[in-house]
Write a protein that holds these residues in place. Structure first.
Motif, short mmCIF file in Angstrom:
data_model
loop_
_atom_site.label_atom_id
_atom_site.label_comp_id
_atom_site.label_asym_id
_atom_site.label_seq_id
_atom_site.Cartn_x
_atom_site.Cartn_y
_atom_site.Cartn_z
N ASP A 61 25.96 74.01 117.25
CA ASP A 61 25.21 73.20 117.96
C ASP A 61 23.80 74.03 118.59
N ASN A 62 23.47 75.08 117.69
CA ASN A 62 22.36 76.01 118.20
C ASN A 62 21.10 75.55 117.37
N ASN A 63 19.93 75.43 118.00
CA ASN A 63 18.71 75.52 117.23
C ASN A 63 18.04 76.91 117.07
N LEU A 64 17.89 77.23 115.65
CA LEU A 64 17.59 78.42 115.32
C LEU A 64 16.15 78.53 114.55
N ILE A 65 15.00 78.88 114.90
CA ILE A 65 13.91 78.72 114.45
C ILE A 65 12.83 79.85 114.20
N ASN A 66 12.41 79.95 113.09
CA ASN A 66 11.49 81.07 112.80
C ASN A 66 12.02 82.51 112.80
N THR A 67 13.22 82.47 112.41
CA THR A 67 13.94 83.93 112.35
C THR A 67 13.47 84.57 111.03
N SER A 68 13.11 86.12 111.29
CA SER A 68 12.70 86.82 110.16
C SER A 68 13.55 87.38 109.14
N VAL A 69 15.08 87.49 109.81
CA VAL A 69 16.13 88.18 108.70
C VAL A 69 17.33 87.11 108.56
N TYR A 70 18.22 87.04 109.75
CA TYR A 70 19.15 85.88 109.66
C TYR A 70 18.92 84.98 110.70
N GLY A 71 19.53 83.80 110.29
CA GLY A 71 19.59 82.92 111.20
C GLY A 71 20.69 83.04 112.01
N VAL A 72 21.94 82.92 111.19
CA VAL A 72 23.33 83.33 111.56
C VAL A 72 23.87 84.39 110.61
N GLY A 73 24.12 85.53 111.16
CA GLY A 73 24.69 86.65 110.28
C GLY A 73 25.99 87.13 110.76
N PHE A 74 27.01 87.04 109.67
CA PHE A 74 28.38 87.43 110.03
C PHE A 74 28.79 88.53 109.04
N GLN A 75 29.02 89.64 109.75
CA GLN A 75 29.47 90.93 108.96
C GLN A 75 30.81 91.36 109.37
N ARG A 76 31.63 91.17 108.53
CA ARG A 76 33.30 91.47 108.54
C ARG A 76 33.73 90.60 109.72
N VAL A 77 33.59 89.20 109.75
CA VAL A 77 33.87 88.23 110.57
C VAL A 77 34.91 87.34 110.02
N ILE A 86 33.88 79.63 112.57
CA ILE A 86 33.22 78.64 112.33
C ILE A 86 31.66 78.52 112.54
N ILE A 87 30.75 78.23 111.88
CA ILE A 87 29.28 78.13 111.94
C ILE A 87 29.12 76.47 111.73
N SER A 88 28.88 75.73 112.75
CA SER A 88 28.77 74.38 112.76
C SER A 88 27.73 73.56 113.28
N ASN A 89 27.18 72.63 112.96
CA ASN A 89 26.08 71.79 113.42
C ASN A 89 24.96 72.27 113.88
N ASN A 90 24.55 73.54 113.38
CA ASN A 90 23.45 74.10 113.80
C ASN A 90 22.34 73.58 112.92
N SER A 91 21.03 73.94 113.78
CA SER A 91 19.66 73.50 113.10
C SER A 91 19.01 74.65 112.86
N LEU A 92 18.54 75.15 111.42
CA LEU A 92 17.88 76.28 111.17
C LEU A 92 16.67 75.96 110.29
N GLU A 93 15.47 76.33 110.58
CA GLU A 93 14.21 76.13 110.07
C GLU A 93 13.24 77.01 110.15
N THR A 97 23.08 70.26 105.18
CA THR A 97 22.01 69.77 104.47
C THR A 97 21.16 70.74 104.29
N VAL A 98 20.60 71.16 103.15
CA VAL A 98 19.80 72.31 102.70
C VAL A 98 18.55 71.81 102.10
#
Length: 782
Positions: free
Chosen positions: A197-213, A217-224, A268-269
């Motif tokens: 349920d996060n809003n992630l806007i104008n990210t330059s590398v990762y909106g959400v980045g998981f390394q060895r996780v 769950i990554i759910s209901n986020n808005s990335l734009e 939705t992508v």
């Protein structure tokens, strides 16, 4: 109530309840902006005060300058609305949390490198804060049970992470707003992480980045408007990505690398410049119920991955292929809708996969494109309005069942360089070509329905040992079936109806064509061209121009039923065998027509049955054998032009002439004629006519024009004109029976003929009439 706010209230209530129960002597303190950082730090460190809640008041101003706190005890930090903790860019952090059970609520962090740092703690909550910091908003390491809820992260100068979590467990990152960061949420080497349920806007590398996780769950986020991967999973296990909206990024929607058991569901992508999803070196991935539209590359691309389950996705209008996979095995691609992409589905270098129940339409190139495939099932797909419906290059030990291919502008099915494939029960309708195959071996094409295709039903080039059976090939604008350069194929039990070209057209050797039904083709029923040693048998052919049309040698045409054709069997070359066929003709075409027309040498026409309104057999050539045929004809029974032919033991009933022969050294032996005009008309030299029965004709039994012919042991009784009429020299007419004829038993016109031992009837005046010189007539009797 929104579920994230419900979660926040529950957490705060639990924290306050815990604080009230755990210590009767707990103390709440309030500080204002006149208090400096050292004062507040000493207040926190004073164990005698036992502070459990510290409130920052705006009584003397809302800005607290230079606050840097190390927190070694369980405290709830709260503040009045509008309180700002203002650092300097040289300040590493505002809060450094080193104790369990800490809560930070409602602050605005400005001009720090990092807002909150926590290391090796439990039960940390960071709620409803605003971070306007230089590098990282929140950095958490080696911690457990962390809640980061409803915060605002605004990237600034050299902004790096919004939230950075390392080696933690049970972390909730929920309801936050992150704008203009390098990595909005970055989690490494952690378990049981919830990013929702996060809003992630104008990210330059990762909106959400998981390394060895893992187990997260990554759910209901808005990335734009992100510049790179919106959601990235690297070396993860058991991660669910669900219900997210990813739009207008300059790169890919999802990126998954070297991970297992990843579930990507109901996202939705849209309108991203890269891939909708990129899955590399990952196993057991589930991709389902996603909407992937208007992206600049593939909808989903998998490489070097196993056991992916891709189902129920809507993938539309992407610049690349809708679903693309390479070097990936055990795929299950099912029940997806793919529309207006470059290709619908493209799979390369795959084994043990299923592509089933997909609906694929209006793609710019190929609906379903498979390359280097083994042991795959391509079943129950519907592919329409593409350029090529299904294109397969190098597929082995696989099946292509019950697909619907229609309205594709080039081909419904294109098979190339493949073997041990079963192509069955497909409906191929209204394409340019129905099924096109090139370089196929041991392919079984069976029980397919091919109709209304513009350039024919089935076309195979370089086809070896294939089985084409039980197909319905109808109403195509060109040929029903074509093999070009094919060897050892079997074409059996197919139904060809109303194709505007030929029913079956074969260019190749050692093929078997049997038990087919061919009707109402525009040209020919079966064509054999440039081929040898083909076997054409047990076919039913009707209402075509030529039933079987053969342009080559050494073919065997046996036990076919051919009717209502202009020509039943047309042989353009020699050394063919026409055996045990039934040919009945009632030609609707103008001009002469024939049961068999053979234009060549050394053909064998044996044991056939003709019932025709036309000529039974027409031969132009030498050394042909016509034997044991039964012919009922309204025109000539047999017409021969050539030399050294053998016409033997045929039974001919004709309303015209039984046999008309032009040529030399032919042998006409043991035939039975029942004709209305003449039984045998011969024009040539050195021919032998023997042991024939040619009686009851309206004209002659045997009429011979030529020299040195031998007419012997024939029975020619009760013909209304002469029994035997000979015009020529040096003929031998011996041991014939020619009785009760209307004019004479024999009429001989010519020189040096020998007429011996014939039986000519009781009436002397009807026996023989001879004109010419030096003829020998003796020992003839009644």
């Amino acid at each position: 109530m929104d579920r994230r706010y419900l979660m926040i209230n529950i957490i705060l209530f639990a924290l306050l309840l815990f604080a009230s129960i755990s210590s009767i002597s707990a103390v709440s303190y309030s500080v204002d902006s006149s208090c400096d950082s050292d004062y507040i730090q000493n207040l926190i460190n004073n164990d005698s005060l036992n502070i459990t809640e510290l409130h920052f008041s705006n009584v003397s101003g809302s800005v607290f300058d230079g606050i840097v706190l190390d927190i070694y005890k369980s405290i709830v930090f709260t503040c009045d609305d509008g309180v700002v903790l203002k650092g300097k860019r040289s300040f590493a952090y505002a809060f450094n949390v080193l104790s369990d059970d800490v809560t930070v609520v409602g602050f605005n962090f400005v001009d720090y490198f990092t807002g909150v740092i926590a290391d090796n703690v439990n039960n940390l909550s960071i709620v409803n804060n605003t971070f306007n910091v230089s590098i990282d908003g929140v950095v958490i390491g080696y911690s457990r049970s962390v809640n980061i809820l409803d915060n605002v992260f605004n990237g600034g100068y050299n902004s790096n992470y919004g939230v950075n979590v390392n080696r933690c467990e049970y972390v909730n990152i929920v309801g936050n707003y992150l704008n203009n960061t390098t990595l909005s949420v970055y989690v490494s080497e952690s378990n049981n992480i919830n990013v929702s349920d996060n809003n992630l806007i104008n990210t330059s590398v990762y909106g959400v980045g998981f390394q060895r996780v893992n187990n997260s769950i990554i759910s209901n986020n808005s990335l734009e408007n992100d510049s790179n991967y919106c959601i990235s999973i690297n070396h993860g296990d058991n991660v669910t990505i669900e219900g997210n909206s990813i739009k207008n990024s300059k790169s890919d929607g999802f990126y998954v690398y070297s991970s297992n058991n990843i579930k990507i569901k109901n996202n939705t992508v849209e309108n991203n410049e890269g891939y909708g999803g990129l899955i590399l070196s990952s196993n057991n991935t589930i991709i389902e119920e996603n909407s992937i539209k208007n992206n600049g590359a593939e909808g989903f691309h998998l490489d070097s991955s196993k056991r992916a389950n891709i189902k129920n996705n809507a993938i539309e209008n992407n610049s690349g292929t809708g679903i693309s996979a390479s070097n990936s095995d055990s795929l299950n691609i099912t029940r997806n809708t793919l529309k207006k992409n470059k290709n619908g589905i493209k799979v390369k270098y795959s084994a043990d996969s299923q592509v089933e129940y997909n609906v694929i339409s209006e793609n710019k190139e190929v609906g379903l494109h498979l390359v280097k495939i083994e042991k795959c099932a391509i079943n129950n797909n519907t592919v329409h309005n593409d350029v090529i419906g299904i294109y397969i290059n190098s597929i082995n030990s696989s099946s292509l069942y019950r697909n619907v291919l229609k309205n594709n502008s080039e081909a419904g099915i294109y098979l190339f360089n493949s073997e041990s494939l079963t192509c069955a029960e497909n409906s191929v309708i209204n394409n340019n070509v129905g099924l096109y195959g090139d370089n196929l071996t041991n392919v079984n094409i069976t029980n397919n329905y091919l109709q209304n295709n513009k350039k024919g039903g089935i076309y195979l080039l370089l086809a070896y040992n294939n089985m084409i059976s039980n197909n319905n090939v109808s109403n195509n604008d060109l040929h029903g079936f074509v093999i070009e350069q094919g060897i050892g194929n079997t074409i059996t039990r197919n139904f060809f109806y109303n194709n505007k070209g030929n029913g079956i057209d074969v260019y190749g050797d050692n093929n078997k064509i049997n038990y087919n039904i061919i009707s109402s083709s525009g040209f020919y029923g079966i064509v054999i061209d440039g081929s040898k040693s083909n076997k054409v048998s047990y076919n039913n052919i009707s209402n075509v121009y030529y039933g079987i049309n053969v342009y080559s040698e050494n073919n065997h045409i046996t036990k076919n039923n051919i009717k209502k054709c202009h020509i039943g069997v047309y042989l353009h070359k020699g050394k063919n065998t026409v055996l045990n066929n039934t040919i009945s003709s009632n030609s609707k075409y103008l001009g002469n027509s024939y049961g068999v027309y053979a234009n060549g040498n050394n053909n064998k026409i044996l044991n056939n049955k003709f019932s025709t309104n036309t000529t039974g057999i027409k031969i132009k050539g030498d050394k042909n054998t016509l034997s044991n045929n039964q012919i009922s004809s309204k025109k000539e029974g047999i017409s021969v032009e050539g030399h050294n032919n053998k016409i033997k033991s045929n039974k001919i009933t004709s309303k015209s002439n039984g046999l008309k022969l032009i040529g030399n050294k032919n042998k006409i032996t043991s035939n039975k004629f029942k004709s209305k005009l003449n039984s045998i008309i011969l024009n040539g030299n050195n021919n032998s006519i023997s042991k024939n029965r040619a009686s009851n004709n309206k004209n002659y039994g045997i009429q011979s024009f030529g020299n040195k012919n031998t007419i012997t042991q024939n029975t020619v009784n009760k013909n209304k004109n002469h029994g035997i009429k000979v015009n020529g020299d040096r003929n031998k007419v011996k041991y014939n029976t020619a009785r009760s004829c209307g004019e004479h038993g024999m009429k001989i016109s010519g020189d040096r003929n020998i007429v011996y031992y014939n039986k000519l009837g009781k009436k002397m005046s009807k026996r023989i009439c001879v004109y010419g010189y030096k003829n020998k007539v003796k020992k003839n009797k009644a």
